[in-house]
Design a protein around this motif. Structure first.
Motif, PDB file in Angstrom:
ATOM      1  N   MET A 197     -17.786  12.603  10.672  1.00 47.61           N
ATOM      2  CA  MET A 197     -16.623  12.096  11.381  1.00 47.61           C
ATOM      3  C   MET A 197     -16.074  10.892  10.607  1.00 47.61           C
ATOM      4  SD  MET A 197     -16.293  10.857  15.286  1.00 47.61           S
ATOM      5  CE  MET A 197     -17.011   9.249  15.254  1.00 47.61           C
ATOM      6  N   ASN A 198     -14.807  10.922  10.286  1.00 51.13           N
ATOM      7  CA  ASN A 198     -14.191   9.826   9.550  1.00 51.13           C
ATOM      8  C   ASN A 198     -13.695   8.769  10.516  1.00 51.13           C
ATOM      9  OD1 ASN A 198     -14.617  11.181   7.192  1.00 51.13           O
ATOM     10  ND2 ASN A 198     -12.552  11.990   7.022  1.00 51.13           N
ATOM     11  N   SER A 199     -14.052   7.530  10.202  1.00 49.25           N
ATOM     12  CA  SER A 199     -13.604   6.402  11.016  1.00 49.25           C
ATOM     13  C   SER A 199     -12.753   5.511  10.131  1.00 49.25           C
ATOM     14  CB  SER A 199     -14.807   5.612  11.541  1.00 49.25           C
ATOM     15  OG  SER A 199     -15.627   6.443  12.306  1.00 49.25           O
ATOM     16  N   TRP A 200     -11.460   5.504  10.382  1.00 51.44           N
ATOM     17  CA  TRP A 200     -10.538   4.714   9.572  1.00 51.44           C
ATOM     18  C   TRP A 200     -10.234   3.414  10.288  1.00 51.44           C
ATOM     19  CZ3 TRP A 200      -9.474   6.333   4.747  1.00 51.44           C
ATOM     20  CH2 TRP A 200      -9.738   7.659   4.439  1.00 51.44           C
ATOM     21  N   MET A 201     -10.150   2.341   9.508  1.00 50.66           N
ATOM     22  CA  MET A 201      -9.897   1.019  10.074  1.00 50.66           C
ATOM     23  C   MET A 201      -8.885   0.319   9.176  1.00 50.66           C
ATOM     24  SD  MET A 201     -12.690  -2.010  10.733  1.00 50.66           S
ATOM     25  CE  MET A 201     -13.507  -1.208  12.078  1.00 50.66           C
ATOM     26  N   LYS A 202      -7.987  -0.449   9.779  1.00 57.50           N
ATOM     27  CA  LYS A 202      -7.011  -1.197   8.987  1.00 57.50           C
ATOM     28  C   LYS A 202      -7.755  -2.132   8.041  1.00 57.50           C
ATOM     29  CE  LYS A 202      -2.809  -1.258  11.630  1.00 57.50           C
ATOM     30  NZ  LYS A 202      -1.717  -2.062  12.113  1.00 57.50           N
ATOM     31  N   ILE A 203      -7.174  -2.337   6.878  1.00 53.69           N
ATOM     32  CA  ILE A 203      -7.854  -3.114   5.843  1.00 53.69           C
ATOM     33  C   ILE A 203      -8.123  -4.554   6.290  1.00 53.69           C
ATOM     34  CG2 ILE A 203      -5.774  -3.846   4.603  1.00 53.69           C
ATOM     35  CD1 ILE A 203      -7.411  -3.221   1.992  1.00 53.69           C
TER      36      ILE A 203
ATOM     37  N   TYR B 175      -2.714  -0.098   4.584  1.00 48.89           N
ATOM     38  CA  TYR B 175      -3.930   0.497   4.032  1.00 48.89           C
ATOM     39  C   TYR B 175      -4.974   0.644   5.112  1.00 48.89           C
ATOM     40  CZ  TYR B 175      -2.492   0.215  -0.859  1.00 48.89           C
ATOM     41  OH  TYR B 175      -1.863   0.401  -2.044  1.00 48.89           O
ATOM     42  N   PHE B 176      -5.716   1.770   5.041  1.00 43.02           N
ATOM     43  CA  PHE B 176      -6.813   2.031   5.946  1.00 43.02           C
ATOM     44  C   PHE B 176      -8.052   2.339   5.112  1.00 43.02           C
ATOM     45  CE2 PHE B 176      -3.108   2.871   8.488  1.00 43.02           C
ATOM     46  CZ  PHE B 176      -3.450   2.376   9.732  1.00 43.02           C
ATOM     47  N   VAL B 177      -9.203   1.793   5.539  1.00 43.30           N
ATOM     48  CA  VAL B 177     -10.461   1.990   4.828  1.00 43.30           C
ATOM     49  C   VAL B 177     -11.337   2.901   5.671  1.00 43.30           C
ATOM     50  CG1 VAL B 177     -12.499   0.833   3.903  1.00 43.30           C
ATOM     51  CG2 VAL B 177     -10.273  -0.295   3.781  1.00 43.30           C
ATOM     52  N   GLU B 178     -11.972   3.889   5.030  1.00 46.15           N
ATOM     53  CA  GLU B 178     -12.886   4.796   5.722  1.00 46.15           C
ATOM     54  C   GLU B 178     -14.213   4.070   5.853  1.00 46.15           C
ATOM     55  OE1 GLU B 178     -15.107   7.378   7.410  1.00 46.15           O
ATOM     56  OE2 GLU B 178     -15.719   7.122   5.348  1.00 46.15           O
ATOM     57  N   VAL B 179     -14.623   3.795   7.082  1.00 46.23           N
ATOM     58  CA  VAL B 179     -15.713   2.864   7.346  1.00 46.23           C
ATOM     59  C   VAL B 179     -17.086   3.437   7.032  1.00 46.23           C
ATOM     60  CG1 VAL B 179     -16.780   1.420   9.110  1.00 46.23           C
ATOM     61  CG2 VAL B 179     -14.320   1.733   9.104  1.00 46.23           C
ATOM     62  N   SER B 180     -17.383   4.659   7.483  1.00 50.17           N
ATOM     63  CA  SER B 180     -18.759   5.142   7.352  1.00 50.17           C
ATOM     64  C   SER B 180     -19.161   5.341   5.892  1.00 50.17           C
ATOM     65  CB  SER B 180     -18.961   6.423   8.151  1.00 50.17           C
ATOM     66  OG  SER B 180     -18.075   7.420   7.704  1.00 50.17           O
ATOM     67  N   ARG B 181     -18.268   5.868   5.038  1.00 53.01           N
ATOM     68  CA  ARG B 181     -18.612   6.026   3.620  1.00 53.01           C
ATOM     69  C   ARG B 181     -18.541   4.700   2.885  1.00 53.01           C
ATOM     70  NH1 ARG B 181     -14.836  10.637   1.626  1.00 53.01           N
ATOM     71  NH2 ARG B 181     -13.902  10.526   3.679  1.00 53.01           N
TER      72      ARG B 181
ATOM     73  N   LEU C  99     -14.895   2.023  -2.500  1.00 47.54           N
ATOM     74  CA  LEU C  99     -14.449   2.167  -1.124  1.00 47.54           C
ATOM     75  C   LEU C  99     -13.416   3.286  -1.058  1.00 47.54           C
ATOM     76  CD1 LEU C  99     -13.953  -1.534   0.017  1.00 47.54           C
ATOM     77  CD2 LEU C  99     -15.937  -0.091   0.372  1.00 47.54           C
ATOM     78  N   VAL C 100     -13.427   4.027   0.040  1.00 47.32           N
ATOM     79  CA  VAL C 100     -12.463   5.099   0.259  1.00 47.32           C
ATOM     80  C   VAL C 100     -11.345   4.538   1.126  1.00 47.32           C
ATOM     81  CG1 VAL C 100     -12.122   7.398   1.221  1.00 47.32           C
ATOM     82  CG2 VAL C 100     -14.311   6.802   0.162  1.00 47.32           C
ATOM     83  N   ALA C 101     -10.108   4.690   0.650  1.00 45.58           N
ATOM     84  CA  ALA C 101      -8.970   4.133   1.380  1.00 45.58           C
ATOM     85  C   ALA C 101      -7.794   5.091   1.293  1.00 45.58           C
ATOM     86  CB  ALA C 101      -8.593   2.773   0.813  1.00 45.58           C
ATOM     87  N   LYS C 102      -6.852   4.900   2.202  1.00 48.38           N
ATOM     88  CA  LYS C 102      -5.602   5.671   2.180  1.00 48.38           C
ATOM     89  C   LYS C 102      -4.477   4.756   2.642  1.00 48.38           C
ATOM     90  CE  LYS C 102      -5.902   7.627   6.835  1.00 48.38           C
ATOM     91  NZ  LYS C 102      -5.925   8.843   7.628  1.00 48.38           N
ATOM     92  N   GLU C 103      -3.270   5.141   2.266  1.00 50.73           N
ATOM     93  CA  GLU C 103      -2.090   4.357   2.644  1.00 50.73           C
ATOM     94  C   GLU C 103      -1.200   5.240   3.498  1.00 50.73           C
ATOM     95  OE1 GLU C 103       1.483   1.781   0.468  1.00 50.73           O
ATOM     96  OE2 GLU C 103       0.100   2.957  -0.744  1.00 50.73           O
ATOM     97  N   ASP C 104      -0.674   4.677   4.624  1.00 51.60           N
ATOM     98  CA  ASP C 104       0.208   5.464   5.477  1.00 51.60           C
ATOM     99  C   ASP C 104       1.658   5.301   5.035  1.00 51.60           C
ATOM    100  OD1 ASP C 104       0.901   2.959   6.397  1.00 51.60           O
ATOM    101  OD2 ASP C 104       0.378   3.332   8.489  1.00 51.60           O
TER     102      ASP C 104
END
Length: 163
Positions: free
Chosen positions: A1-7, A40-46, A30-35
């Motif tokens: 399960m991916n948990s995304w959190m604002k940077i 920016y959002f960082v994938e927390v568990s990985r 770190l795994v991140a994505k931009e909307d």
């Protein structure tokens, strides 16, 4: 399960500044994505695994009778994952509760409008019945006067017959 959190929230959580987190993203740690809006959002568990040193365990010195406690990085990662999962469940429950309350509010609003319509109809019916009662009272009063006049004439013109 991916948990995304604002940077920004992630930086607060891991006690790093935004530039350091961007550097870790650029390094691929770190795994991140931009909307679409540029956030920016960082994938927390990985990403948690990249921040926790790859040691056999973490030793915490506590001021209690037992001395120190050792925990593996896997335990810390699972604990963080569980906390984040619980947080997501709380947010989902909160959203579900809000939707339920909004639905109840819509229902109550519709019921209120319906009651207002019924009240308006009842008020119109009462006005109509009141007018009819007034008309009937006028007719009754007229009939009483007419009846009284007829009997008064009958009494005046009555002559008793001699036996």
């Amino acid at each position: 399960m991916n948990s995304w959190m604002k940077i920004e929230e992630f930086c607060t959580l891991v006690n790093l500044d935004v530039a350091a987190v961007h550097a870790l993203i650029d390094e691929g740690k770190l795994v991140a994505k931009e909307d679409e809006e540029g956030s920016y959002f960082v994938e927390v568990s990985r990403s948690a695994q990249a921040l926790i040193p790859a040691t056999k365990g973490v030793v915490l010195d506590e001021a209690y009778e037992g001395g120190s406690v050792s925990m593996s990085s896997e335990f810390v990662e699972k604990t963080l994952g569980a906390i984040l999962s619980l947080h997501e469940k709380v947010l989902d429950a909160k959203e579900e509760t809000l939707e339920t309350l909004k639905g109840e509010n819509r229902f109550l609003k519709e019921a209120l409008f319906s009651m207002q319509e019924l009240y308006d109809e009842d008020r119109k019916t009462i006005e109509t019945l009141t007018k009819q009662i007034e008309i009937l009272q006028d007719e009754l009063e007229f009939t009483k006067r007419k009846y009284k006049m007829m009997w008064n004439k009958a009494v005046e013109s009555y002559t008793p017959s001699a036996k």
